[in-house]
Structures are given as structure tokens and as C-alpha cells.
Enzyme design. Structure first.
Site, mmCIF file in Angstrom:
data_model
loop_
_atom_site.group_PDB
_atom_site.id
_atom_site.type_symbol
_atom_site.label_atom_id
_atom_site.label_comp_id
_atom_site.label_asym_id
_atom_site.label_seq_id
_atom_site.Cartn_x
_atom_site.Cartn_y
_atom_site.Cartn_z
ATOM 1 N N PRO A 59 12.902 -30.451 -12.622
ATOM 2 C CA PRO A 59 11.730 -31.137 -13.185
ATOM 3 C C PRO A 59 10.769 -31.639 -12.114
ATOM 4 C CG PRO A 59 13.681 -32.537 -13.325
ATOM 5 C CD PRO A 59 14.160 -31.176 -12.913
ATOM 6 N N LYS A 79 6.820 -36.284 -1.642
ATOM 7 C CA LYS A 79 7.597 -36.596 -0.435
ATOM 8 C C LYS A 79 7.351 -35.627 0.723
ATOM 9 C CE LYS A 79 12.022 -36.438 -0.772
ATOM 10 N NZ LYS A 79 13.264 -36.842 -1.464
ATOM 11 N N TRP A 87 23.331 -29.014 -7.834
ATOM 12 C CA TRP A 87 22.808 -27.996 -6.905
ATOM 13 C C TRP A 87 22.275 -28.604 -5.607
ATOM 14 C CZ3 TRP A 87 17.365 -25.940 -6.331
ATOM 15 C CH2 TRP A 87 17.358 -24.790 -5.518
ATOM 16 N N GLN A 145 24.969 -31.642 0.716
ATOM 17 C CA GLN A 145 24.083 -32.688 1.228
ATOM 18 C C GLN A 145 24.696 -34.085 1.132
ATOM 19 O OE1 GLN A 145 20.406 -32.322 -0.856
ATOM 20 N NE2 GLN A 145 19.274 -33.645 0.546
ATOM 21 N N TYR A 195 27.356 -22.851 -6.507
ATOM 22 C CA TYR A 195 26.886 -24.040 -5.783
ATOM 23 C C TYR A 195 27.886 -24.393 -4.678
ATOM 24 C CZ TYR A 195 23.578 -24.744 -9.682
ATOM 25 O OH TYR A 195 22.586 -24.585 -10.624
ATOM 26 N N ASP A 219 26.065 -30.668 -14.864
ATOM 27 C CA ASP A 219 25.830 -29.224 -14.727
ATOM 28 C C ASP A 219 26.303 -28.713 -13.369
ATOM 29 O OD1 ASP A 219 24.447 -26.740 -15.739
ATOM 30 O OD2 ASP A 219 23.317 -27.035 -13.880
HETATM 31 P P1 NDP Z 1 14.575 -31.647 -9.073
HETATM 32 O O1 NDP Z 1 13.447 -30.703 -9.092
HETATM 33 O O2 NDP Z 1 14.394 -32.926 -9.813
HETATM 34 O O3 NDP Z 1 14.935 -31.949 -7.543
HETATM 35 C C1 NDP Z 1 15.901 -32.902 -7.226
HETATM 36 C C2 NDP Z 1 15.741 -33.318 -5.772
HETATM 37 O O4 NDP Z 1 14.487 -33.992 -5.582
HETATM 38 C C3 NDP Z 1 16.803 -34.322 -5.370
HETATM 39 O O5 NDP Z 1 17.998 -33.692 -4.981
HETATM 40 C C4 NDP Z 1 16.095 -35.089 -4.270
HETATM 41 O O6 NDP Z 1 16.144 -34.295 -3.077
HETATM 42 C C5 NDP Z 1 14.665 -35.148 -4.770
HETATM 43 N N1 NDP Z 1 14.431 -36.328 -5.621
HETATM 44 C C6 NDP Z 1 14.931 -36.576 -6.857
HETATM 45 N N2 NDP Z 1 14.461 -37.732 -7.351
HETATM 46 C C7 NDP Z 1 13.644 -38.249 -6.419
HETATM 47 C C8 NDP Z 1 12.860 -39.427 -6.362
HETATM 48 N N3 NDP Z 1 12.833 -40.299 -7.373
HETATM 49 N N4 NDP Z 1 12.124 -39.645 -5.242
HETATM 50 C C9 NDP Z 1 12.138 -38.771 -4.223
HETATM 51 N N5 NDP Z 1 12.872 -37.623 -4.205
HETATM 52 C C10 NDP Z 1 13.609 -37.363 -5.310
HETATM 53 O O7 NDP Z 1 15.893 -30.996 -9.696
HETATM 54 P P2 NDP Z 1 16.898 -29.880 -9.106
HETATM 55 O O8 NDP Z 1 16.150 -28.784 -8.440
HETATM 56 O O9 NDP Z 1 17.968 -30.554 -8.365
HETATM 57 O O10 NDP Z 1 17.482 -29.314 -10.468
HETATM 58 C C11 NDP Z 1 18.316 -30.154 -11.274
HETATM 59 C C12 NDP Z 1 19.575 -29.403 -11.647
HETATM 60 O O11 NDP Z 1 19.219 -28.235 -12.383
HETATM 61 C C13 NDP Z 1 20.419 -28.868 -10.476
HETATM 62 O O12 NDP Z 1 21.233 -29.844 -9.880
HETATM 63 C C14 NDP Z 1 21.205 -27.793 -11.165
HETATM 64 O O13 NDP Z 1 22.285 -28.352 -11.889
HETATM 65 C C15 NDP Z 1 20.189 -27.211 -12.132
HETATM 66 N N6 NDP Z 1 19.526 -26.013 -11.563
HETATM 67 C C16 NDP Z 1 19.741 -24.815 -12.187
HETATM 68 C C17 NDP Z 1 19.227 -23.649 -11.695
HETATM 69 C C18 NDP Z 1 19.488 -22.366 -12.395
HETATM 70 O O14 NDP Z 1 19.168 -21.296 -11.853
HETATM 71 N N7 NDP Z 1 20.068 -22.393 -13.581
HETATM 72 C C19 NDP Z 1 18.406 -23.644 -10.470
HETATM 73 C C20 NDP Z 1 18.181 -24.960 -9.908
HETATM 74 C C21 NDP Z 1 18.711 -26.087 -10.466
HETATM 75 P P3 NDP Z 1 16.191 -34.914 -1.592
HETATM 76 O O15 NDP Z 1 16.633 -36.346 -1.667
HETATM 77 O O16 NDP Z 1 17.112 -34.039 -0.871
HETATM 78 O O17 NDP Z 1 14.803 -34.788 -1.074
#
Ligand code: NDP
Length: 321
Positions: free
Chosen positions: A212, A221, A21, A27, A54, A49
Site C-alpha cells: 500500500p 522517506k 516480505w 531485515q 520470503y 501473510d
Molecule cells: P508497503 O508498501 O506498505 O511497504 C512496507 C515498508 O515500508 C516497511 O517494511 C517499511 O520499510 C516502510 N514503512 C512502513 N510503514 C512506514 C511508515 N509509517 N513510515 C515510514 N516507513 C514505513 O508494504 P509491503 O511491500 O511490505 O507489502 C505488504 C505485504 O504484502 C508483504 O509483507 C507481503 O506479505 C505482501 N506482498 C505480496 C507480494 C506478492 O507478490 N503477492 C509482493 C509484495 C508484498 P523500511 O522500514 O525498511 O523502510
């Protein structure tokens, strides 16, 4: 890596999994997407996933190409799609929702984009008030009997609707929902811990939980403003920025969590993910990452989750309330 059963099903998913996502098809470029999937696979992740919505299907296309390019063995990984929002940018009524027609059409389209002949997991991305639940249950059962889907489930459905779907399936000897995909993190825990609590035992429901890190908020951040290369800087995600940073209580709780991680001498991201892993009802925690370094850092959650409980988790838990 360790593996957990998806509810009471026989499917074993890696405790940490990887989703597309906002990253794939938007991105991050294809090269970066390939590196992310390769790193995830090399560290034992076996569940990828995705969803029709998406990047209007582009995330599935990129993931399918990358997995094929990496020649991952089809019996070694699981891939999902989700149906509801549609892949078209301005979907017509039959191109979205949970009608028998769209559930079938969306599955076929996801199979083509992901370059597979079956989806291991297929989710109803949201409840559809315009389709009877029975119609969707029958449509999912048909896909399973056709061999196009192995396990079906829901995402962000109220417990009452999940129960209704399970009841319809039981009455008609159909395949019922195996799993839910809810948001679960230190800042949002009620649904997983309270609303769904009876369903784990009653239905054997599994949970593939998302966000998470609350889209990065729990890494700290955004404390000094939104970095230009981060998710929240994407113009089409203005709604998410307002939702996350516009809530003073959530921002303050995230700041307290980041301060606690600093005091403990651990990075906040893996600590936040480890907290999710400690819930035994969570089958797999879906990670998101725009860079391989983030993914590698987040994998440290596996060791953190196994740390002895010497008061540490009670302190983290207290911040989540
Ligand atoms: P997170 O809440 O973990 O966010 C991930 C984002 O946080 C990354 O893309 C990055 O963004 C940033 N990040 C991750 N790790 C780090 C780190 N170590 N240090 C700093 N920044 C970090 O998870 P998502 O919201 O991406 O959710 C995970 C998955 O769950 C999705 O990809 C999707 O498959 C699923 N999902 C399902 C939904 C549903 O309705 N069923 C809705 C949302 C997600 P950046 O680098 O851009 O700042």
C-alpha cells in the site's frame, strides 16, 4: 479494527493485515518480529501473510516460532503461504512452479515452517507457463479435501487465467480460487480497479492487496536519498530500488501525494493506506513494517478511511491518475 469478508466466502479477515516480505528472516531480528506480531494481534489484526520464497523459507520459520511463542489461539488468526518461487536459493525444476508435485511439497514444507496443520490461505504466487492451469486447480482442490488448505487463490495472475481456473473448477466440481493477491496503491491501481473489475461479482473474488505504500515510497522517506536502515538499502533489493526510484513519473507523483498529506496535516503513510481501504473490493490491505512504531502509525488508516468525503478523497484520487 473492523473485519471484511474475503470476497463472497465466509472468512472474515481484519481490514488491515500484516506480511513478512523483506523483513522477517532478513531485515528484522526475531525479537523485533515477535514485537511486530504481538502489536498486530493486540490491535485486532487476524491475518499474517507469508510465502515459501520470503528469505528462502526463513520468514515462515520466524513467523511460526513467534506465533507459537505468543500462544495465539489457532482459531483466532489466519496464516498464508504462497507457492511458485521455491524456498531453495537455487531451486531445481521440481522445487519451484505450480506442478502438482511442487504445490504439494511446498504446502507440506510451509506447514512445518509455520508450525500449523493447515494453511488458511494458499496462493499461487505467479502464473506458471510450464504447468497446465487444470493441474494446479486439481492440486489445490486435493489439498483442500485433505484439510491442509482452507482457501486457495492466485497472486498477480491475469484475469483471463483466473477465469480459466474458475471455469475448470466449476466443470469438475472442484474448489475454485477464492482470492487474488495483487499490488494496489496510489501509484498502481489498474489491475485491481479495471482488469479484475468484472471478477468480483462474477466469481465472488476477494482481494488481499499488497504494498500500500509502494515499499515506502509514499511515505516520502526516499526524498532525500535512501536511508541506510530502509528496505531499499538492502543489497539484494537493488532491482526494487531501480524499479521504484528509477521511474521519474512515479517519484514525482509520490512527492505530490506527500505534499498533499502535509497540507492536510496528516501523516502520508496512513493516508495512502486509507485510500486503499476505501475501495470496497479490497478484502484486506496487507501492511509491511520493520518497526512497531510504523505499524501503529499505519493503523491510523482505519480512522482516516472513515472520514466524511468532503472533497478530500477526490484530491487524493486525482494524484493517483
Ligand atoms: P508497503 O508498501 O506498505 O511497504 C512496507 C515498508 O515500508 C516497511 O517494511 C517499511 O520499510 C516502510 N514503512 C512502513 N510503514 C512506514 C511508515 N509509517 N513510515 C515510514 N516507513 C514505513 O508494504 P509491503 O511491500 O511490505 O507489502 C505488504 C505485504 O504484502 C508483504 O509483507 C507481503 O506479505 C505482501 N506482498 C505480496 C507480494 C506478492 O507478490 N503477492 C509482493 C509484495 C508484498 P523500511 O522500514 O525498511 O523502510
Amino acid at each position: 479494527m473492523h473485519y471484511r469478508r474475503l470476497g463472497t466466502s465466509g472468512l472474515q479477515l481484519s481490514a488491515l493485515s500484516f506480511g513478512a516480505w523483506t523483513t522477517f528472516g532478513r531485515q528484522v531480528g526475531r525479537g523485533q518480529a515477535r514485537e511486530l506480531v504481538a502489536a498486530a494481534w493486540d490491535h485486532g489484526i487476524n491475518f499474517f501473510d507469508n510465502a515459501e520464497g520470503y528469505a528462502n523459507g526463513e520468514a515462515e520459520r520466524v513467523m511460526g516460532d513467534v506465533i507459537a511463542d505468543l500462544r495465539l489461539p489457532r482459531d483466532g488468526y489466519c496464516v498464508s503461504s504462497k507457492v511458485f518461487f521455491g524456498a531453495a536459493s537455487d531451486p531445481r525444476p521440481t522445487q519451484r512452479g505450480l506442478s502438482r508435485k511442487h504445490v504439494r511439497d511446498a504446502c507440506d514444507a510451509a506447514l512445518r515452517r509455520l508450525r500449523v496443520d493447515h494453511l488458511d490461505l494458499y496462493f499461487c504466487h505467479r502464473p506458471d507457463p510450464d504447468t497446465p492451469i487444470a493441474e494446479t486447480v486439481w492440486a489445490m482442490d486435493t489439498l483442500i479435501r485433505q484439510g491442509k488448505v482452507l482457501y486457495w487463490g492466485t497472486s498477480e495472475w491475469p484475469a483471463t487465467a483466473i477465469r480459466e481456473a474458475a471455469q475448470i473448477a466449476r466443470t469438475h466440481h472442484l474448489h475454485g480460487p477464492t482470492m487474488e493477491q495483487p499490488e494496489y496503491n496510489l501509484l498502481r491501481r489498474e489491475r485491481v480497479e479495471l482488469e479484475y473489475a468484472p471478477l468480483y461479482a462474477e466469481l465472488g473474488l476477494g482481494a488481499t492487496t499488497w504494498s500500500p505504500l509502494a515499499s515506502g515510497l509514499l511515505t516520502g522517506k526516499y526524498a532525500g536519498g535512501v536511508p541506510a536502515d530502509s528496505r531499499l538499502a538492502q543489497p539484494e533489493l537493488g532491482w526494487l530500488q531501480r524499479e521504484l526510484l528509477g521511474n521519474a513519473d512515479r517519484v514525482a507523483r509520490a512527492a505530490r501525494f506527500v505534499a498533499l498529506a502535509a497540507e492536510l496535516g496528516v501523516a502520508p503513510a496512513p493516508l495512502a493506506i486509507a485510500w486503499c481501504l476505501r475501495n470496497p473490493h479490497v478484502s484486506t490491505v496487507l501492511l509491511g513494517a520493520s518497526r512497531v512504531e510504523q505499524l501503529i502509525e499505519n493503523l491510523q488508516a482505519l480512522e482516516l478511511a472513515a472520514l466524511p468525503d468532503n472533497g478530500l478523497w477526490a484530491r487524493v484520487d486525482a494524484l493517483a491518475d
